[in-house]
Design an enzyme around this catalytic site. Structure first.
Site, PDB file in Angstrom:
ATOM      1  CE  LYS A  34      -3.808  -2.284   2.367  1.00 17.70           C
ATOM      2  NZ  LYS A  34      -4.657  -2.447   1.236  1.00 17.70           N
ATOM      3  CB  CYS A  35       4.291   1.708  -0.551  1.00 18.22           C
ATOM      4  SG  CYS A  35       5.669   2.845  -0.678  1.00 18.22           S
TER       5      CYS A  35
END
Length: 182
Positions: A34-35
């Site tokens: 989730k970067c």
């Protein structure tokens, strides 16, 4: 001591020795799902598919230490990587890459490389400023600062270089190629 003295548990809990990858060029990456750098999974997989038969192995080490960007279980991480990016390269169980519970592989890698900053460009400068504020004096040490820090190891187990998150897998292709041909 060499990189081959270490082992890790793969995403399914099986013990894997780094020495299993002797004679190969190894790209070790701390990852997160989730970067803003998560799309690098695509480039990492492309490199792996393109060069695995010539001796390249990519190993992803999921980590939840940076803004909790890898919150899922090992099973969820594996499913995400396979479904979203077609990842077929080896993944480890979730680990820590800095601090008191640092994984020994990353302790070795950071003890033997230097953090040189994030490079040039707006994204690099912005990331650097944000992390200087977060880490203060620790910003200047050699610890991992963010997801998708990469370490390239040659066929003899020597660390060729450390590449910060702003270095894309594609930008690393020429140096990988060079070491695959040696």
């Amino acid at each position: 001591m060499s990189i081959y003295d270490f082992s890790f548990k793969d995403i399914n809990g099986k013990d894997v020795s780094v020495s299993d990858f002797k004679e190969q060029v190894i790209l070790i990456v701390n990852t997160a799902s989730k970067c803003g750098f998560t799309p690098q999974y695509e480039g990492l997989e492309k490199l792996y598919k393109e060069y695995k038969d010539q001796g390249l192995v990519v190993i992803g080490f999921p980590c939840n230490q940076f803004a909790e960007q890898e919150p899922g279980s090992n099973i969820e991480v594996e499913e995400f990587c396979k479904i979203r990016y077609g990842v077929s390269f080896p993944l480890s169980e979730k680990i820590e890459v800095r601090g008191e519970n640092i994984d020994p592989i990353f302790e070795y890698l950071t003890d033997n490389t230097s953090f040189e900053g994030f490079g040039k460009g707006i994204k690099a400068i912005g990331l650097g400023l944000a992390l200087k504020k977060k880490y203060k004096e620790e910003y200047s040490d050699n610890s991992i600062k963010w997801n998708f820090t990469k370490f390239l190891i040659d066929r003899g187990g020597n660390i060729i270089g450390r590449y910060e998150p702003t270095a894309t897998p594609e930008s690393m292709e020429p140096i990988i190629n060079k070491y695959l041909k040696k």
